[in-house]
Write a protein that holds these residues in place. Sequence first.
Motif, PDB file in Angstrom:
ATOM      1  N   VAL A  50      11.567  -8.477 -12.008  1.00 53.14           N
ATOM      2  CA  VAL A  50      10.579  -7.228 -12.797  1.00 53.14           C
ATOM      3  C   VAL A  50      11.676  -6.422 -13.559  1.00 53.14           C
ATOM      4  O   VAL A  50      11.833  -5.807 -14.185  1.00 53.14           O
ATOM      5  N   SER A  51      13.320  -7.049 -13.402  1.00 47.86           N
ATOM      6  CA  SER A  51      13.863  -6.106 -13.628  1.00 47.86           C
ATOM      7  C   SER A  51      15.799  -6.555 -13.773  1.00 47.86           C
ATOM      8  O   SER A  51      16.609  -6.155 -14.219  1.00 47.86           O
ATOM      9  N   GLY A  52      15.844  -8.060 -13.937  1.00 49.95           N
ATOM     10  CA  GLY A  52      16.893  -8.867 -12.932  1.00 49.95           C
ATOM     11  C   GLY A  52      17.914  -8.335 -12.458  1.00 49.95           C
ATOM     12  O   GLY A  52      19.217  -8.783 -12.107  1.00 49.95           O
ATOM     13  N   GLY A  53      17.227  -8.207 -11.560  1.00 46.03           N
ATOM     14  CA  GLY A  53      18.214  -7.469 -10.370  1.00 46.03           C
ATOM     15  C   GLY A  53      18.339  -5.654  -9.748  1.00 46.03           C
ATOM     16  O   GLY A  53      18.324  -5.128  -8.802  1.00 46.03           O
ATOM     17  N   CYS A  54      17.931  -4.965 -10.297  1.00 42.63           N
ATOM     18  CA  CYS A  54      18.189  -3.481 -10.581  1.00 42.63           C
ATOM     19  C   CYS A  54      17.447  -2.884  -9.557  1.00 42.63           C
ATOM     20  O   CYS A  54      18.349  -2.167  -8.463  1.00 42.63           O
ATOM     21  N   VAL A  55      15.880  -3.278  -9.334  1.00 45.13           N
ATOM     22  CA  VAL A  55      15.036  -3.212  -8.996  1.00 45.13           C
ATOM     23  C   VAL A  55      14.886  -3.461  -7.866  1.00 45.13           C
ATOM     24  O   VAL A  55      13.604  -3.506  -6.902  1.00 45.13           O
ATOM     25  N   GLU A  56      15.064  -5.204  -8.001  1.00 40.72           N
ATOM     26  CA  GLU A  56      13.873  -6.073  -7.379  1.00 40.72           C
ATOM     27  C   GLU A  56      13.706  -5.462  -5.914  1.00 40.72           C
ATOM     28  O   GLU A  56      12.547  -6.173  -5.511  1.00 40.72           O
ATOM     29  N   GLY A  57      14.533  -5.757  -4.984  1.00 39.00           N
ATOM     30  CA  GLY A  57      14.408  -4.636  -3.547  1.00 39.00           C
ATOM     31  C   GLY A  57      13.331  -4.113  -2.651  1.00 39.00           C
ATOM     32  O   GLY A  57      12.577  -3.723  -2.248  1.00 39.00           O
ATOM     33  N   ALA A  58      13.494  -2.670  -4.195  1.00 39.42           N
ATOM     34  CA  ALA A  58      12.139  -2.029  -3.467  1.00 39.42           C
ATOM     35  C   ALA A  58      11.184  -2.489  -4.190  1.00 39.42           C
ATOM     36  O   ALA A  58      10.399  -1.743  -3.336  1.00 39.42           O
ATOM     37  N   VAL A  59      11.126  -2.901  -5.713  1.00 38.09           N
ATOM     38  CA  VAL A  59       9.656  -3.488  -5.682  1.00 38.09           C
ATOM     39  C   VAL A  59       9.769  -4.536  -4.648  1.00 38.09           C
ATOM     40  O   VAL A  59       8.042  -4.245  -3.761  1.00 38.09           O
ATOM     41  N   TYR A  60       9.848  -5.620  -4.381  1.00 39.44           N
ATOM     42  CA  TYR A  60       9.163  -6.009  -3.071  1.00 39.44           C
ATOM     43  C   TYR A  60       8.807  -5.944  -2.184  1.00 39.44           C
ATOM     44  O   TYR A  60       7.542  -5.845  -1.723  1.00 39.44           O
ATOM     45  N   GLU A  61       9.583  -4.357  -0.947  1.00 38.30           N
ATOM     46  CA  GLU A  61       8.970  -3.912  -0.231  1.00 38.30           C
ATOM     47  C   GLU A  61       7.961  -3.181  -1.292  1.00 38.30           C
ATOM     48  O   GLU A  61       7.099  -3.153   0.115  1.00 38.30           O
ATOM     49  N   LEU A  62       7.843  -2.681  -1.445  1.00 37.43           N
ATOM     50  CA  LEU A  62       6.432  -1.806  -2.874  1.00 37.43           C
ATOM     51  C   LEU A  62       5.323  -3.181  -2.524  1.00 37.43           C
ATOM     52  O   LEU A  62       3.817  -2.912  -2.042  1.00 37.43           O
ATOM     53  N   CYS A  63       5.724  -4.504  -2.702  1.00 39.17           N
ATOM     54  CA  CYS A  63       4.619  -5.512  -2.695  1.00 39.17           C
ATOM     55  C   CYS A  63       4.373  -5.848  -1.208  1.00 39.17           C
ATOM     56  O   CYS A  63       2.959  -5.735  -0.561  1.00 39.17           O
ATOM     57  N   ARG A  64       4.656  -5.725  -0.457  1.00 41.53           N
ATOM     58  CA  ARG A  64       4.794  -5.858   1.094  1.00 41.53           C
ATOM     59  C   ARG A  64       3.908  -4.687   1.332  1.00 41.53           C
ATOM     60  O   ARG A  64       2.841  -5.012   2.713  1.00 41.53           O
ATOM     61  N   GLU A  65       4.123  -3.949   0.527  1.00 39.24           N
ATOM     62  CA  GLU A  65       3.356  -2.407   1.631  1.00 39.24           C
ATOM     63  C   GLU A  65       1.677  -2.597   0.730  1.00 39.24           C
ATOM     64  O   GLU A  65       0.919  -2.207   1.496  1.00 39.24           O
ATOM     65  N   ALA A  66       1.451  -2.672  -0.621  1.00 34.24           N
ATOM     66  CA  ALA A  66       1.027  -2.699  -0.715  1.00 34.24           C
ATOM     67  C   ALA A  66      -0.286  -4.540   0.230  1.00 34.24           C
ATOM     68  O   ALA A  66      -1.867  -4.118   0.447  1.00 34.24           O
ATOM     69  N   LEU A  67       0.391  -5.357   0.534  1.00 37.71           N
ATOM     70  CA  LEU A  67      -0.497  -6.449   1.200  1.00 37.71           C
ATOM     71  C   LEU A  67      -1.051  -5.716   2.228  1.00 37.71           C
ATOM     72  O   LEU A  67      -1.989  -6.170   3.262  1.00 37.71           O
ATOM     73  N   THR A  69      -1.631  -2.942   3.116  1.00 39.76           N
ATOM     74  CA  THR A  69      -2.269  -0.719   3.036  1.00 39.76           C
ATOM     75  C   THR A  69      -3.816  -1.787   2.349  1.00 39.76           C
ATOM     76  O   THR A  69      -4.914  -0.915   1.881  1.00 39.76           O
ATOM     77  N   GLY A  70      -3.698  -2.972   0.810  1.00 37.58           N
ATOM     78  CA  GLY A  70      -4.684  -3.297  -0.081  1.00 37.58           C
ATOM     79  C   GLY A  70      -4.786  -2.448  -1.012  1.00 37.58           C
ATOM     80  O   GLY A  70      -5.955  -2.454  -1.643  1.00 37.58           O
ATOM     81  N   ARG A  71      -3.682  -1.833  -1.495  1.00 36.77           N
ATOM     82  CA  ARG A  71      -4.095  -0.486  -2.719  1.00 36.77           C
ATOM     83  C   ARG A  71      -2.882  -0.857  -3.471  1.00 36.77           C
ATOM     84  O   ARG A  71      -1.563  -0.818  -3.158  1.00 36.77           O
ATOM     85  N   PRO A  72      -3.289  -0.273  -4.692  1.00 41.04           N
ATOM     86  CA  PRO A  72      -2.544  -0.452  -5.815  1.00 41.04           C
ATOM     87  C   PRO A  72      -1.831   0.401  -5.591  1.00 41.04           C
ATOM     88  O   PRO A  72      -2.143   1.445  -5.048  1.00 41.04           O
ATOM     89  N   ALA A  73      -0.443   0.262  -6.486  1.00 39.44           N
ATOM     90  CA  ALA A  73      -0.446   2.109  -7.018  1.00 39.44           C
ATOM     91  C   ALA A  73       0.879   2.229  -8.820  1.00 39.44           C
ATOM     92  O   ALA A  73       1.017   0.306  -8.841  1.00 39.44           O
ATOM     93  N   LEU A  74       0.813   2.669  -9.230  1.00 42.40           N
ATOM     94  CA  LEU A  74       2.382   2.517 -10.121  1.00 42.40           C
ATOM     95  C   LEU A  74       3.152   3.489  -9.883  1.00 42.40           C
ATOM     96  O   LEU A  74       3.049   4.081  -9.237  1.00 42.40           O
ATOM     97  N   PRO A 101      -2.681  -5.618  -4.875  1.00 45.78           N
ATOM     98  CA  PRO A 101      -2.684  -6.922  -4.120  1.00 45.78           C
ATOM     99  C   PRO A 101      -3.495  -7.851  -4.418  1.00 45.78           C
ATOM    100  O   PRO A 101      -4.720  -7.015  -5.136  1.00 45.78           O
ATOM    101  N   VAL A 102      -3.538  -8.592  -4.280  1.00 51.47           N
ATOM    102  CA  VAL A 102      -4.235  -9.319  -4.631  1.00 51.47           C
ATOM    103  C   VAL A 102      -4.890 -10.546  -3.668  1.00 51.47           C
ATOM    104  O   VAL A 102      -4.598 -11.585  -2.557  1.00 51.47           O
ATOM    105  N   LEU A 103      -6.295 -10.663  -2.894  1.00 48.29           N
ATOM    106  CA  LEU A 103      -6.974 -11.460  -1.967  1.00 48.29           C
ATOM    107  C   LEU A 103      -7.813 -12.578  -2.460  1.00 48.29           C
ATOM    108  O   LEU A 103      -8.590 -11.836  -3.406  1.00 48.29           O
ATOM    109  N   PRO A 104      -8.281 -13.077  -1.519  1.00 50.99           N
ATOM    110  CA  PRO A 104      -9.173 -13.923  -2.332  1.00 50.99           C
ATOM    111  C   PRO A 104     -10.739 -13.795  -2.561  1.00 50.99           C
ATOM    112  O   PRO A 104     -11.020 -12.625  -1.220  1.00 50.99           O
ATOM    113  N   GLY A 105     -11.707 -14.453  -3.750  1.00 50.88           N
ATOM    114  CA  GLY A 105     -12.185 -13.427  -3.638  1.00 50.88           C
ATOM    115  C   GLY A 105     -12.503 -11.648  -4.353  1.00 50.88           C
ATOM    116  O   GLY A 105     -13.778 -11.575  -4.249  1.00 50.88           O
TER     117      GLY A 105
END
Length: 383
Positions: A50-67, A69-74, A101-105
């Motif tokens: 999403v950023s070429g490196g600047c915030v990848e680590g933080a966004v990675y953790e946000l994705c793990r958190e979304a998985l 909790t099952g909750r989306p966030a901006l 988060p994208v869960l099957p079905g």
Amino acid sequence: MHDIAAPLRDWHAAGRPFAVATVVGVSGSAPRDPGAALAVDADGEAVGSVSGGCVEGAVYELCREALRTGRPALEHFGYSDEDAFAVGLTCGGLLDVFVQPVLPGASPGLDAALPLTAAGTPVAVARIVDGPPALLGGTLAVTADTRHGALASFPLERAVTAEARAMLTAGRTGRLVLGLDGRPCDPSSAGTVTVFVESWVPAPRMIVFGAIDFASSVVRIGKFLGYHVTVCDARPVFATARRFPEADEIVVDWPHRYLDTQLDRLDGRTVLCVLTHDAKFDLPLLERALRLPVGYVGAMGSRRTHRDRQARLREAGLTEAELARLHSPIGLDLGARTPEETAVSIAAELVSHTRGGSCLPLTTTPGPIHHDRSPTDRSPHAA
């Protein structure tokens, strides 16, 4: 998400849960455009950026958190004056990133969209990325004649479908701010939703006319830029897959005759590179090409060849406005001599023509580096 559609389809087909973070707004010198995405599956595997490196680590953790909790966030990311090494964009830009988060079905809209992209069907994916928490992540997949998924209300669903379909026709990606009744609203109004519409369309076409030695390098750089590349030449001994292994299509036909068969497959993103350097091929081809609504027409040749070509095209009835669309001699003045260097000069002209660049060194130009972002898609956190 278009750039990572293939691995997302694989994860989805295998029933693997994942979270996807998508850039839905940019401002300043942000490194990626809206639609850039990073996805993380339940095992922690990541694809995209999403950023070429600047915030990848933080966004990675946000994705793990979304998985978890099952909750989306901006989320909003920007530069930190207090600590240049804090999570932020040290280039000075701002990013809005929507994590879902994208869960099957669980998302009929995305469930439908991913197979459509595999089939090459143009589809607009519309997602609610800001608004009441209960509505976040609502998704529609809209094609020219179908709609998949559901939103909070029928009026909103109908309005988003109409807007997404119009954006799909134009190949646009961007944001809408609507009321729950579907009416356009000011972003500062209460009771609104922000919808991010991402148009997924087939790769733009590049047709290279003339199976000469320079064409091989142009084909390679066209593929690198993301084009679906066709090579066309009337001489079967030259127009072969062996000579152009990276081309998507090889066509043996007279250039103008082949162009006449492609009228329904040409659009404003189509690039025509005329490298034949032979009047019997060039002139009938250019006479047609310069009257078509394509994005770029370039022709190889010396300045003397260009002047002669222009005179003959005028005699054929082309107007000055039509002739002004011709990029000839093709490419930017980089001092190129080899086929590879010439391909780079052609690619540079294509990027400049498409993105609105000045073709000057960035060290000599003031103002923004990126020229092609729409001024109508702005908020305090996005360009």
